[in-house]
Design an enzyme around this catalytic site. Structure first.
Site, PDB file in Angstrom:
ATOM      1  N   ASP A  82      -3.511   2.248  -5.477  1.00 48.89           N
ATOM      2  CA  ASP A  82      -2.262   2.251  -4.696  1.00 48.89           C
ATOM      3  C   ASP A  82      -2.083   1.023  -3.818  1.00 48.89           C
ATOM      4  OD1 ASP A  82      -3.961   2.783  -2.475  1.00 48.89           O
ATOM      5  OD2 ASP A  82      -2.317   3.849  -1.508  1.00 48.89           O
ATOM      6  N   GLU A  83      -2.899   0.021  -4.044  1.00 47.86           N
ATOM      7  CA  GLU A  83      -2.917  -1.081  -3.087  1.00 47.86           C
ATOM      8  C   GLU A  83      -3.132  -2.414  -3.809  1.00 47.86           C
ATOM      9  OE1 GLU A  83      -6.052  -2.176   0.381  1.00 47.86           O
ATOM     10  OE2 GLU A  83      -5.988  -0.119  -0.283  1.00 47.86           O
ATOM     11  N   ASP A  97       0.861  -1.194   0.000  1.00 49.54           N
ATOM     12  CA  ASP A  97       0.000   0.000   0.000  1.00 49.54           C
ATOM     13  C   ASP A  97       0.895   1.241   0.000  1.00 49.54           C
ATOM     14  OD1 ASP A  97      -3.001   0.734   1.872  1.00 49.54           O
ATOM     15  OD2 ASP A  97      -1.737   2.109   0.757  1.00 49.54           O
TER      16      ASP A  97
END
Ligand code: DCP
Ligand code: MG
Length: 353
Positions: free
Chosen positions: A102-103, A8
């Site tokens: 983003d993860e 993340d």
């Protein structure tokens, strides 16, 4: 035992903006639209010290932090970084499940570089991400997704945390229940009323009592408390839902405005479906009322929902269940998901991008 990594990015949008504009570094910034109804997409760590956080209204954030700098989002940049990190992950495995830009989860049980220790992969990956994007990330390593996800959040920013099978129970003992996946505001209140504040207390509750109080999730919590999560890392082409949502300029309560707004959300959803090629048969309508309370309702069809002509009548059907004339609407969201699970992901707050 499987080997799972959850990665993340740290304060993602804000970090990208600070990276690209020196004058923003070290300063409290948020990314969002500076408008009366704007919301914070993300806050830099400097801004977080003032209590500013994602999903808060921009106005509230300004009140909390007088020197707050508000930066307009640049989605193209975030997407580019997202693609870069995804490519870097593919060096190790193709079993990658992106959760958002983003993860992502990675299953590195068997990996392309023949590395036995997942923590070494996480380290190397974090380093490569830093070199290529100049951004820091946090990684969690464990034997399932539930624990890997919690681990990545543990030492943020720039964190790396491993939870070994032998340490899992002890780790869960001290875990606050609000950190557990699926424990939202309502569930948390209920857990507290039952005297459950941490993982240890959760583990002491019999399965029957958990299912009585939390329905299907009861069994999930029962397993989580024991460090059990058998869900697999699903590659992106197996995504379960696609959705979008629009926050209105003004709360609306008359039929014409609602139908027009709904129509626009349908068009947006259809274009997303076309771009992704997603095939789902269940439509979910999500409504946020003027007072921020949320309602969702769904229906499942026997056909793939991929065109305006198929989706619009169903969306109108669902909208009939919403008493918007008494309670004006602030937001309308629509999602298509696979038949069995209505996985409605809280999509980007900027539903229009
Ligand atoms: N985001 C958003 N609206 C939200 C939450 C997030 O638009 N309510 C966007 C902005 C974030 C990005 O998604 O930068 C990633 O969300 P995270 O929850 O991972 O938060 P951050 O990466 O910003 O911070 P953290 O360091 O806590 O991961
Ligand atoms: Mg993040």
């Amino acid at each position: 035992m499987r080997k799972i990594i959850h990665l993340d990015m740290d304060a993602f949008y804000a970090s990208v903006e600070q990276r690209d504009d020196k004058s923003l570094r070290g300063k409290p910034i948020v990314v969002g639209h500076d408008a009366p109804r704007g919301v914070v997409a993300t806050a830099s760590y400097e801004a977080r010290t003032f209590g500013v956080h994602s999903a808060m209204s921009i106005q509230k954030a300004k009140q909390l932090c007088k020197d707050l700098i508000i930066v307009e989002p640049h989605f193209e940049k975030y997407k580019e970084v997202s693609q870069t990190i995804r490519l870097l992950m593919h060096k190790y495995t193709d079993i990658i499940e992106p959760v958002s830009l983003d993860e992502a989860f990675m299953d590195v049980t068997e990996n392309k570089i023949g590395e036995n220790l997942a923590v070494n992969i996480a380290k190397e990956l974090k380093n490569e991400i830093l070199c290529q994007t100049l951004l820091t990330s946090s990684a969690g390593v464990s034997y399932n997704k539930f624990l890997a996800k919690i681990a990545s959040d543990w030492n943020k920013p720039n964190g790396l945390k491993v939870i070994h099978p032998s340490q899992a129970e002890r780790f869960i003992d001290g875990l606050k229940v609000e950190k557990i996946w699926g424990v939202g505001k309502k569930t948390l209140i209920k857990m507290h009323s039952l005297g459950i504040y941490n993982g240890k207390q959760l583990r002491e509750v019999p399965l029957l009592e958990l299912t009585k109080n939390f329905g299907k999730m009861g069994k999930v919590f029962y397993d989580y408390a024991r460090g059990i999560d058998n869900s697999i890392v699903e590659s992106s082409w197996e995504r379960k839902s696609i959705s979008c949502e629009h926050t209105m300029e003004e709360d609306i309560s008359d039929k014409t405005s609602v139908i027009v707004a709904l129509y626009n959300v349908v068009l947006d959803l259809v274009s997303r479906i076309e771009r992704s090629g997603f095939k789902g048969m269940r439509l979910t309508l999500k409504i946020k009322y003027y007072d921020f309370t949320i309602k969702t309702c769904s229906l499942t069809q026997k056909q793939i929902l991929d065109t305006k002509d198929k989706i619009l009548p169903l969306a109108k059907e669902l909208m009939k269940k919403i008493p918007y004339q008494e309670k004006p609407l602030r937001l309308i969201g629509l999602g298509v998901s696979l038949e069995d699970k209505a996985v409605y992901k809280e999509l980007e707050l900027f539903g229009n991008n």
